[in-house]
Scaffold this motif. Structure first.
Motif, PDB file in Angstrom:
ATOM      1  N   LEU A   1       0.412  -1.232  -0.323  1.00 56.15           N
ATOM      2  CA  LEU A   1       0.250   0.328   0.130  1.00 56.15           C
ATOM      3  C   LEU A   1       1.189   0.805  -0.046  1.00 56.15           C
ATOM      4  O   LEU A   1       0.711   2.179  -0.581  1.00 56.15           O
ATOM      5  CB  LEU A   1      -0.706  -0.311   1.413  1.00 56.15           C
ATOM      6  N   TYR A   2       1.797   1.267   0.738  1.00 60.01           N
ATOM      7  CA  TYR A   2       2.721   2.306   1.171  1.00 60.01           C
ATOM      8  C   TYR A   2       3.532   2.677  -0.933  1.00 60.01           C
ATOM      9  O   TYR A   2       4.061   4.206  -1.389  1.00 60.01           O
ATOM     10  CB  TYR A   2       3.565   2.384   2.010  1.00 60.01           C
TER      11      TYR A   2
ATOM     12  N   THR B   1       2.353   2.057  -3.645  1.00 61.14           N
ATOM     13  CA  THR B   1       1.709   1.933  -4.233  1.00 61.14           C
ATOM     14  C   THR B   1       0.970   3.494  -4.494  1.00 61.14           C
ATOM     15  O   THR B   1       0.722   3.659  -5.408  1.00 61.14           O
ATOM     16  CB  THR B   1       0.289   0.960  -4.647  1.00 61.14           C
ATOM     17  N   VAL B   2       0.075   3.417  -3.130  1.00 54.72           N
ATOM     18  CA  VAL B   2      -0.115   5.053  -2.675  1.00 54.72           C
ATOM     19  C   VAL B   2       0.561   6.116  -2.600  1.00 54.72           C
ATOM     20  O   VAL B   2      -0.301   7.724  -2.662  1.00 54.72           O
ATOM     21  CB  VAL B   2      -1.551   4.422  -2.313  1.00 54.72           C
ATOM     22  N   VAL B   3       1.409   5.716  -1.002  1.00 52.26           N
ATOM     23  CA  VAL B   3       1.981   6.623  -0.130  1.00 52.26           C
ATOM     24  C   VAL B   3       2.835   7.439  -0.829  1.00 52.26           C
ATOM     25  O   VAL B   3       3.201   8.925  -0.452  1.00 52.26           O
ATOM     26  CB  VAL B   3       1.587   6.496   0.864  1.00 52.26           C
TER      27      VAL B   3
ATOM     28  N   LYS C   1       5.988   9.058  -7.907  1.00 57.07           N
ATOM     29  CA  LYS C   1       5.357   7.015  -8.595  1.00 57.07           C
ATOM     30  C   LYS C   1       5.263   7.082  -9.502  1.00 57.07           C
ATOM     31  O   LYS C   1       4.420   9.069 -10.377  1.00 57.07           O
ATOM     32  CB  LYS C   1       3.662   6.811  -7.758  1.00 57.07           C
TER      33      LYS C   1
ATOM     34  N   GLN D   1       2.496   2.074 -10.298  1.00 51.44           N
ATOM     35  CA  GLN D   1       0.561   2.350  -9.288  1.00 51.44           C
ATOM     36  C   GLN D   1       0.752   0.612  -9.827  1.00 51.44           C
ATOM     37  O   GLN D   1      -0.528   0.816  -9.323  1.00 51.44           O
ATOM     38  CB  GLN D   1       0.139   3.183 -10.350  1.00 51.44           C
TER      39      GLN D   1
ATOM     40  N   TYR E   1      -1.112  -1.857  -7.902  1.00 49.75           N
ATOM     41  CA  TYR E   1      -2.767  -2.739  -7.889  1.00 49.75           C
ATOM     42  C   TYR E   1      -2.555  -4.528  -8.014  1.00 49.75           C
ATOM     43  O   TYR E   1      -3.509  -4.615  -7.248  1.00 49.75           O
ATOM     44  CB  TYR E   1      -3.134  -1.734  -8.459  1.00 49.75           C
TER      45      TYR E   1
END
Length: 155
Positions: free
Chosen positions: A93-94, A96-98, A102, A107, A111
């Motif tokens: 999650l980190y 990919t998103v935070v 990026k 991404q 996912y």
């Protein structure tokens, strides 16, 4: 036999994809650390330990998944689910998103990794429940056989 073929397939595909993810993400992190400026020093400081934490836990997680599923072992299946829930899920999650910078691969692949992890968690949980039911039934049968044996000896 209560081995889950679906879990085994998910583990296999995740193993292959994780090898690709490791190589590409390692290169991306090196590129980000060398060539990009970070607005937040916390993001710069977090990206490497999170990646190391993820990659270090991935091999034991696969081991627990393969051994727990194929050998029908409850402790290894439980360890597999726990290592999937933490540290793998928060780490992906980190990444990919935070994280601050990026790339498209981060991404898209992130996912895909999240989807595989969630699939493994759902299928692994169901496989663990079936495995526990089977082991419990075997234990009850063993107890009944032992009681019958004692009854024959005492008679």
């Amino acid at each position: 036999i209560v081995t889950s073929v679906t879990l085994q397939l998910a583990l296999y595909f995740n193993t292959m994809f994780s090898a690709l993810y490791f190589v590409v993400t390692l290169g991306e992190i090196l590129q980000k650390m060398i060539n990009l400026e970070f607005k937040s020093s916390l993001n710069r400081a977090m990206i490497v330990p999170v990646f190391v934490f993820w990659s270090g836990a991935e091999i034991p997680r696969f081991y627990f998944g393969y051994v727990g599923n194929l050998n029908e072992r409850v402790p290894q299946m439980s360890a597999f689910l726990l290592t999937t829930l933490f540290p793998q899920l928060p780490s992906i999650l980190y990444l990919t998103v935070v994280q601050e910078h990026k790339f498209p691969f981060d991404q898209i692949a992130g996912y895909m990794m999240l989807a595989l992890l969630l699939l493994e968690m759902v299928v692994g949980y169901n496989a663990l429940r079936a495995l526990i039911r089977r082991k419990t039934a075997q234990f009850y049968r063993l107890c009944q056989d032992e009681e019958e044996t004692r009854g024959l000896i005492n008679s």
